[in-house]
Write a protein that holds these residues in place. Sequence first.
Motif, PDB file in Angstrom:
ATOM      1  N   ALA A  54     -15.587  46.349   6.968  1.00  0.00           N
ATOM      2  CA  ALA A  54     -13.994  46.031   7.424  1.00  0.00           C
ATOM      3  C   ALA A  54     -13.346  46.473   8.544  1.00  0.00           C
ATOM      4  O   ALA A  54     -12.729  45.885   9.246  1.00  0.00           O
ATOM      5  N   LEU A  55     -14.109  47.624   9.106  1.00  0.00           N
ATOM      6  CA  LEU A  55     -13.575  48.233  10.619  1.00  0.00           C
ATOM      7  C   LEU A  55     -14.667  48.982  11.253  1.00  0.00           C
ATOM      8  O   LEU A  55     -15.417  49.592  10.617  1.00  0.00           O
ATOM      9  N   VAL A  56     -14.653  48.906  12.581  1.00  0.00           N
ATOM     10  CA  VAL A  56     -15.452  50.009  13.265  1.00  0.00           C
ATOM     11  C   VAL A  56     -14.493  50.453  14.140  1.00  0.00           C
ATOM     12  O   VAL A  56     -13.510  50.207  14.499  1.00  0.00           O
ATOM     13  N   SER A  57     -14.575  52.329  14.234  1.00  0.00           N
ATOM     14  CA  SER A  57     -13.618  52.972  14.853  1.00  0.00           C
ATOM     15  C   SER A  57     -14.558  54.039  15.903  1.00  0.00           C
ATOM     16  O   SER A  57     -15.292  54.604  15.412  1.00  0.00           O
ATOM     17  N   VAL A  58     -14.236  53.823  16.984  1.00  0.00           N
ATOM     18  CA  VAL A  58     -14.787  54.521  18.085  1.00  0.00           C
ATOM     19  C   VAL A  58     -13.753  54.937  18.982  1.00  0.00           C
ATOM     20  O   VAL A  58     -13.318  54.139  19.895  1.00  0.00           O
ATOM     21  N   MET A  59     -13.786  56.548  19.387  1.00  0.00           N
ATOM     22  CA  MET A  59     -12.780  56.830  20.094  1.00  0.00           C
ATOM     23  C   MET A  59     -13.218  56.420  21.601  1.00  0.00           C
ATOM     24  O   MET A  59     -14.229  56.280  21.655  1.00  0.00           O
ATOM     25  N   TRP A  60     -12.108  56.352  22.577  1.00  0.00           N
ATOM     26  CA  TRP A  60     -12.446  55.914  24.037  1.00  0.00           C
ATOM     27  C   TRP A  60     -12.979  57.238  24.829  1.00  0.00           C
ATOM     28  O   TRP A  60     -13.921  56.872  25.467  1.00  0.00           O
ATOM     29  N   ALA A  61     -12.568  58.574  24.586  1.00  0.00           N
ATOM     30  CA  ALA A  61     -13.209  59.622  25.041  1.00  0.00           C
ATOM     31  C   ALA A  61     -12.978  60.757  23.885  1.00  0.00           C
ATOM     32  O   ALA A  61     -12.023  61.000  23.372  1.00  0.00           O
ATOM     33  N   ASN A  62     -14.157  61.508  23.877  1.00  0.00           N
ATOM     34  CA  ASN A  62     -13.943  62.654  23.177  1.00  0.00           C
ATOM     35  C   ASN A  62     -12.979  63.788  23.511  1.00  0.00           C
ATOM     36  O   ASN A  62     -13.140  64.225  24.521  1.00  0.00           O
ATOM     37  N   ASN A  63     -12.366  64.539  22.572  1.00  0.00           N
ATOM     38  CA  ASN A  63     -11.292  65.398  22.647  1.00  0.00           C
ATOM     39  C   ASN A  63     -12.034  66.783  22.955  1.00  0.00           C
ATOM     40  O   ASN A  63     -11.273  67.743  23.375  1.00  0.00           O
ATOM     41  N   GLU A  64     -13.521  66.945  22.206  1.00  0.00           N
ATOM     42  CA  GLU A  64     -13.946  68.429  22.534  1.00  0.00           C
ATOM     43  C   GLU A  64     -14.752  68.492  23.814  1.00  0.00           C
ATOM     44  O   GLU A  64     -14.848  69.567  24.402  1.00  0.00           O
ATOM     45  N   VAL A  65     -15.656  67.281  23.840  1.00  0.00           N
ATOM     46  CA  VAL A  65     -16.751  67.444  25.436  1.00  0.00           C
ATOM     47  C   VAL A  65     -16.321  66.626  26.326  1.00  0.00           C
ATOM     48  O   VAL A  65     -16.938  66.599  27.487  1.00  0.00           O
ATOM     49  N   GLY A  66     -15.037  65.694  26.090  1.00  0.00           N
ATOM     50  CA  GLY A  66     -14.758  64.828  27.360  1.00  0.00           C
ATOM     51  C   GLY A  66     -15.732  63.484  27.393  1.00  0.00           C
ATOM     52  O   GLY A  66     -15.281  62.728  28.134  1.00  0.00           O
ATOM     53  N   THR A  67     -16.846  63.497  26.675  1.00  0.00           N
ATOM     54  CA  THR A  67     -17.735  62.024  26.922  1.00  0.00           C
ATOM     55  C   THR A  67     -16.962  60.885  26.832  1.00  0.00           C
ATOM     56  O   THR A  67     -16.348  60.524  25.637  1.00  0.00           O
ATOM     57  N   VAL A  68     -17.016  59.915  27.734  1.00  0.00           N
ATOM     58  CA  VAL A  68     -16.418  58.675  27.643  1.00  0.00           C
ATOM     59  C   VAL A  68     -17.397  57.762  26.789  1.00  0.00           C
ATOM     60  O   VAL A  68     -18.524  57.730  26.971  1.00  0.00           O
ATOM     61  N   GLN A  69     -16.712  57.068  25.663  1.00  0.00           N
ATOM     62  CA  GLN A  69     -17.672  56.065  24.793  1.00  0.00           C
ATOM     63  C   GLN A  69     -17.749  54.590  25.536  1.00  0.00           C
ATOM     64  O   GLN A  69     -16.901  54.355  26.327  1.00  0.00           O
ATOM     65  N   PRO A  70     -18.828  53.918  25.152  1.00  0.00           N
ATOM     66  CA  PRO A  70     -19.017  52.760  25.556  1.00  0.00           C
ATOM     67  C   PRO A  70     -18.404  51.710  24.594  1.00  0.00           C
ATOM     68  O   PRO A  70     -18.631  50.696  24.242  1.00  0.00           O
ATOM     69  N   VAL A  71     -16.837  51.710  24.934  1.00  0.00           N
ATOM     70  CA  VAL A  71     -15.867  50.949  24.221  1.00  0.00           C
ATOM     71  C   VAL A  71     -16.290  49.345  24.301  1.00  0.00           C
ATOM     72  O   VAL A  71     -16.268  48.709  23.051  1.00  0.00           O
ATOM     73  N   ALA A  72     -16.456  48.814  25.363  1.00  0.00           N
ATOM     74  CA  ALA A  72     -16.732  47.360  25.692  1.00  0.00           C
ATOM     75  C   ALA A  72     -17.927  47.104  25.164  1.00  0.00           C
ATOM     76  O   ALA A  72     -17.639  45.995  24.418  1.00  0.00           O
ATOM     77  N   GLU A  73     -19.098  47.740  24.981  1.00  0.00           N
ATOM     78  CA  GLU A  73     -20.220  47.456  24.269  1.00  0.00           C
ATOM     79  C   GLU A  73     -20.140  47.346  22.902  1.00  0.00           C
ATOM     80  O   GLU A  73     -20.732  46.645  22.252  1.00  0.00           O
ATOM     81  N   VAL A  74     -19.381  48.538  22.537  1.00  0.00           N
ATOM     82  CA  VAL A  74     -18.896  48.305  21.037  1.00  0.00           C
ATOM     83  C   VAL A  74     -18.254  47.117  20.620  1.00  0.00           C
ATOM     84  O   VAL A  74     -18.563  46.527  19.522  1.00  0.00           O
ATOM     85  N   VAL A  75     -17.230  46.855  21.211  1.00  0.00           N
ATOM     86  CA  VAL A  75     -16.387  45.678  20.975  1.00  0.00           C
ATOM     87  C   VAL A  75     -17.352  44.495  20.856  1.00  0.00           C
ATOM     88  O   VAL A  75     -17.279  43.651  20.195  1.00  0.00           O
ATOM     89  N   GLN A  76     -18.288  44.299  21.875  1.00  0.00           N
ATOM     90  CA  GLN A  76     -19.201  43.162  22.242  1.00  0.00           C
ATOM     91  C   GLN A  76     -20.149  42.883  20.796  1.00  0.00           C
ATOM     92  O   GLN A  76     -20.203  41.953  20.258  1.00  0.00           O
ATOM     93  N   ILE A  77     -20.688  44.263  20.430  1.00  0.00           N
ATOM     94  CA  ILE A  77     -21.529  44.226  19.369  1.00  0.00           C
ATOM     95  C   ILE A  77     -20.655  43.749  17.858  1.00  0.00           C
ATOM     96  O   ILE A  77     -20.931  42.870  17.233  1.00  0.00           O
ATOM     97  N   ALA A  78     -19.324  44.432  17.778  1.00  0.00           N
ATOM     98  CA  ALA A  78     -18.839  44.037  16.668  1.00  0.00           C
ATOM     99  C   ALA A  78     -18.123  42.741  16.385  1.00  0.00           C
ATOM    100  O   ALA A  78     -18.232  41.891  15.413  1.00  0.00           O
ATOM    101  N   HIS A  79     -17.564  42.274  17.426  1.00  0.00           N
ATOM    102  CA  HIS A  79     -17.283  41.133  17.609  1.00  0.00           C
ATOM    103  C   HIS A  79     -18.016  39.784  17.591  1.00  0.00           C
ATOM    104  O   HIS A  79     -17.911  38.740  17.070  1.00  0.00           O
ATOM    105  N   GLU A  80     -19.428  40.059  17.568  1.00  0.00           N
ATOM    106  CA  GLU A  80     -20.437  39.071  17.346  1.00  0.00           C
ATOM    107  C   GLU A  80     -20.277  38.628  15.956  1.00  0.00           C
ATOM    108  O   GLU A  80     -20.649  37.562  15.544  1.00  0.00           O
ATOM    109  N   HIS A  81     -19.792  39.601  14.956  1.00  0.00           N
ATOM    110  CA  HIS A  81     -19.668  39.363  13.584  1.00  0.00           C
ATOM    111  C   HIS A  81     -18.194  39.451  13.006  1.00  0.00           C
ATOM    112  O   HIS A  81     -18.086  39.472  11.778  1.00  0.00           O
TER     113      HIS A  81
END
Length: 385
Positions: free
Chosen positions: A135-162
Amino acid sequence: MLPQAIEAMVAELSVVGNPSSLHTAGRRARRVVEESREQLARAVGASPSEVVFTSGGTEADNLAVKGTYRARRAADPRRHRVLVSSIEHHAVMDAAQALVDDEGAEAVWLPVDAVGRLRLDALRAAIEQDPASVALVSVMWANNEVGTVQPVAEVVQIAHEHGIPVHSDSVQAVGKVPVDFARSGLDLMSVTGHKIGGPVGVGALVAVRGAELSPLVHGGGQERQVRSGTLDEPAIRAFAVAAGIAADELAGTRVRLTALREALVAGIRAQVPDFVVHGDPDPAGRLPGLLNLSFEGCDGDSLLYLLDAQGIECSTGSACQAGVPQPSHVLLAMGMPEAEVRSALRLSLGHTSTEADVAAVLAALPAAVARARGAGAVAAAGAGR
């Protein structure tokens, strides 16, 4: 709050007007709301029609996760899975768990690597296991505890293929790293006011016009029929002012906070060299003003209270979990041993932080670490008897 946001909010608090009313005062308030919507949209790279005002990031996350799940499952009962990174804020994780507990959903907690970044191979495998059930994929842009930025563009690409929509909790990222909703390809994005110098109690869910959303709150049908309730026009105005400033000053903010953070790390290393920094070591892959570190032999809570007594406010794990005696789910998901997790401390820098603040931390930290380690050694000795 930023002084400009306070000024804007106070000015609006002194003027009556319900933005949903048709009389003169109501139309004036509506104009302020819509101008604020436009200003916020510009700040995050969205269209004004995509901005849905909420009471904050938590409500925006819940609306995104629960609202999308309910709408998409109603349209197709096969869609019973929500894919969520294992380092999300509890506003996302607990919303997903509520769907599991109350509505028969299946939550898939996606793993991260040692620096706290989502493993894209795991995301792809989870989707390809049964794309029609997601139904949905949820991945934060940047983590609130360690600050690591997430690969949002790649997540979108993978999910949108489906054809799967993607939500990102971007509360920590806005004003700290470049955030552009349109360029990201996201379907939904959560933002809030108080992380960028705006007031507490106001935020927004940025949602593409075709987003499938079921409302959590019913009433007057405000905000595209998905978020009923009288709009808090003074808070919205202050939120938009803060967002505009955050966007305009982003480049300078990143440089300034990065310099303060690096000065803090260098100063700590010079005095208490045996510590570990968590998150991405590459400045390009993390938030500029967040530092999460562990001191061997220290209990994080003890260190927090010792520093707090010196006027230094920090946290162990997520601030929303403060006082809960359990280790950080983020650091555990990164594969850290529990003893190291329990010794972790998070120091955050913001628009009010100065070199004097860094100096104050460096002056107090060595003695606090020594006392915390001493207390830990005594406790360990007592436990061994």
